[in-house]
Design a protein around this motif. Structure first.
Motif, PDB file in Angstrom:
ATOM      1  N   HIS A   1       0.708  -1.251  -0.049  1.00 59.16           N
ATOM      2  CA  HIS A   1      -0.027   0.124  -0.242  1.00 59.16           C
ATOM      3  C   HIS A   1       0.876   1.240   0.043  1.00 59.16           C
ATOM      4  O   HIS A   1       0.562   2.330  -0.896  1.00 59.16           O
ATOM      5  CB  HIS A   1      -0.934  -0.198   1.194  1.00 59.16           C
TER       6      HIS A   1
ATOM      7  N   GLU B   1      -7.382   0.442  -1.585  1.00 56.56           N
ATOM      8  CA  GLU B   1      -7.937  -0.398  -0.942  1.00 56.56           C
ATOM      9  C   GLU B   1      -7.395  -1.618  -0.348  1.00 56.56           C
ATOM     10  O   GLU B   1      -6.272  -1.841  -1.365  1.00 56.56           O
ATOM     11  CB  GLU B   1      -9.257  -0.942  -1.805  1.00 56.56           C
ATOM     12  N   SER B   2      -7.506  -2.101   0.451  1.00 54.87           N
ATOM     13  CA  SER B   2      -7.003  -3.502   1.205  1.00 54.87           C
ATOM     14  C   SER B   2      -8.214  -4.233   1.152  1.00 54.87           C
ATOM     15  O   SER B   2      -9.208  -3.844   1.259  1.00 54.87           O
ATOM     16  CB  SER B   2      -6.235  -3.199   2.215  1.00 54.87           C
ATOM     17  N   PRO B   3      -7.754  -5.666   1.563  1.00 50.58           N
ATOM     18  CA  PRO B   3      -8.869  -6.539   1.885  1.00 50.58           C
ATOM     19  C   PRO B   3      -9.707  -6.051   3.081  1.00 50.58           C
ATOM     20  O   PRO B   3     -10.996  -6.411   3.095  1.00 50.58           O
ATOM     21  CB  PRO B   3      -8.144  -8.062   2.454  1.00 50.58           C
TER      22      PRO B   3
ATOM     23  N   THR C   1     -10.412  -2.950   3.825  1.00 48.99           N
ATOM     24  CA  THR C   1     -11.148  -1.774   3.542  1.00 48.99           C
ATOM     25  C   THR C   1     -12.028  -1.647   2.170  1.00 48.99           C
ATOM     26  O   THR C   1     -12.450  -0.855   1.889  1.00 48.99           O
ATOM     27  CB  THR C   1     -10.306  -0.528   3.436  1.00 48.99           C
ATOM     28  N   LYS C   2     -12.018  -2.956   1.577  1.00 43.54           N
ATOM     29  CA  LYS C   2     -12.652  -3.071   0.362  1.00 43.54           C
ATOM     30  C   LYS C   2     -14.005  -2.333   0.081  1.00 43.54           C
ATOM     31  O   LYS C   2     -14.132  -1.567  -0.743  1.00 43.54           O
ATOM     32  CB  LYS C   2     -12.307  -4.607  -0.250  1.00 43.54           C
TER      33      LYS C   2
ATOM     34  N   ASP D   1     -13.973   1.422   0.911  1.00 45.99           N
ATOM     35  CA  ASP D   1     -13.455   2.245  -0.058  1.00 45.99           C
ATOM     36  C   ASP D   1     -14.341   2.257  -1.291  1.00 45.99           C
ATOM     37  O   ASP D   1     -14.740   3.521  -2.155  1.00 45.99           O
ATOM     38  CB  ASP D   1     -12.201   1.844  -0.493  1.00 45.99           C
ATOM     39  N   ARG D   2     -14.818   1.006  -1.842  1.00 39.37           N
ATOM     40  CA  ARG D   2     -15.730   0.767  -3.160  1.00 39.37           C
ATOM     41  C   ARG D   2     -17.293   1.484  -2.713  1.00 39.37           C
ATOM     42  O   ARG D   2     -17.667   1.752  -3.875  1.00 39.37           O
ATOM     43  CB  ARG D   2     -15.903  -0.615  -3.483  1.00 39.37           C
TER      44      ARG D   2
ATOM     45  N   ASP E   1      -7.032  -0.634  -6.642  1.00 33.96           N
ATOM     46  CA  ASP E   1      -6.878  -2.025  -5.893  1.00 33.96           C
ATOM     47  C   ASP E   1      -5.418  -2.512  -5.810  1.00 33.96           C
ATOM     48  O   ASP E   1      -4.913  -2.932  -6.707  1.00 33.96           O
ATOM     49  CB  ASP E   1      -7.831  -2.840  -6.982  1.00 33.96           C
TER      50      ASP E   1
ATOM     51  N   ALA F   1      -4.630  -5.404  -4.393  1.00 31.73           N
ATOM     52  CA  ALA F   1      -4.796  -6.884  -4.160  1.00 31.73           C
ATOM     53  C   ALA F   1      -4.537  -7.231  -5.491  1.00 31.73           C
ATOM     54  O   ALA F   1      -4.024  -8.443  -5.792  1.00 31.73           O
ATOM     55  CB  ALA F   1      -5.824  -7.001  -3.746  1.00 31.73           C
TER      56      ALA F   1
END
Length: 184
Positions: A50, A113-115, A117-118, A121-122, A141, A143
């Motif tokens: 990140h 985004e991270s797993p 905060t996905k 954020d989306r 993204d 990931a």
């Protein structure tokens, strides 16, 4: 506000939080503490991937439009009950020394985004930024391999995609003109 115990990230609080109370919390918790409609939203510190992506995006600072400034991880006050901390913003109040930036001064908000905060954020942050009339929203993204990014512009109260990354690179024409390798 109650004293914070060393082992507690956030003190017990019997009612809705206010922006002012959130701004009194210690800054060195290692977590991101945001406020949505009186409720705290706590996220873990970002990963190294990140941070690398964020560094690559920050390299765009020299391309920011005249009369703007690019800032990392600042408080953005959307209204009296909402305080978010985007990963990066372009603001229209360069050089100001502020505890928070009013949403009206934010030209672009960026979230990586991270797993964990996905969905925030989306869905949540996208809606909150649109409601606050922040003109551009860049969602990355981290990931995806390579990382993917989508730039949205606010049109009639809704975000519409205006640019998307290809092979880990995104070319922007608004609100700045540049290409960035998301790397990581």
């Amino acid at each position: 506000m109650p004293d914070i115990e060393p082992d507690n990230l956030v003190p017990w609080h019997p009612a809705e939080w206010t922006v002012e109370e959130v701004l009194e919390l210690p800054e060195d918790s290692g977590s991101r503490i945001e406020l949505v409609d009186g409720v705290l939203v706590v996220s873990p510190a970002p990963t190294t991937r990140h941070q690398r992506i964020l560094g690559n995006l920050y390299s765009l600072r020299d391309s920011a439009p005249a009369g703007t400034e690019m800032l990392l991880g600042v408080n953005v006050r959307l209204n009296r009950r909402r305080l978010l901390i985007p990963d990066l913003v372009i603001v229209t109040c360069p050089g100001e020394d502020l505890v928070y930036v009013p949403a009206v001064e934010v030209l672009l908000a960026v979230e990586i985004e991270s797993p964990s905060t996905k969905m925030q954020d989306r869905v949540l942050k996208r809606a909150l930024y649109a409601e606050a009339n922040i003109r551009y929203y860049l969602l990355v993204d981290a990931a995806a391999r390579p990382a993917e990014a989508t730039l949205h512009e606010l049109v009639d109260g809704e975000y519409r995609e205006i640019a998307h990354s290809t092979a880990g690179r995104i070319t922007l024409t608004s609100p700045l003109a540049a290409t960035v390798d998301l790397g990581a």
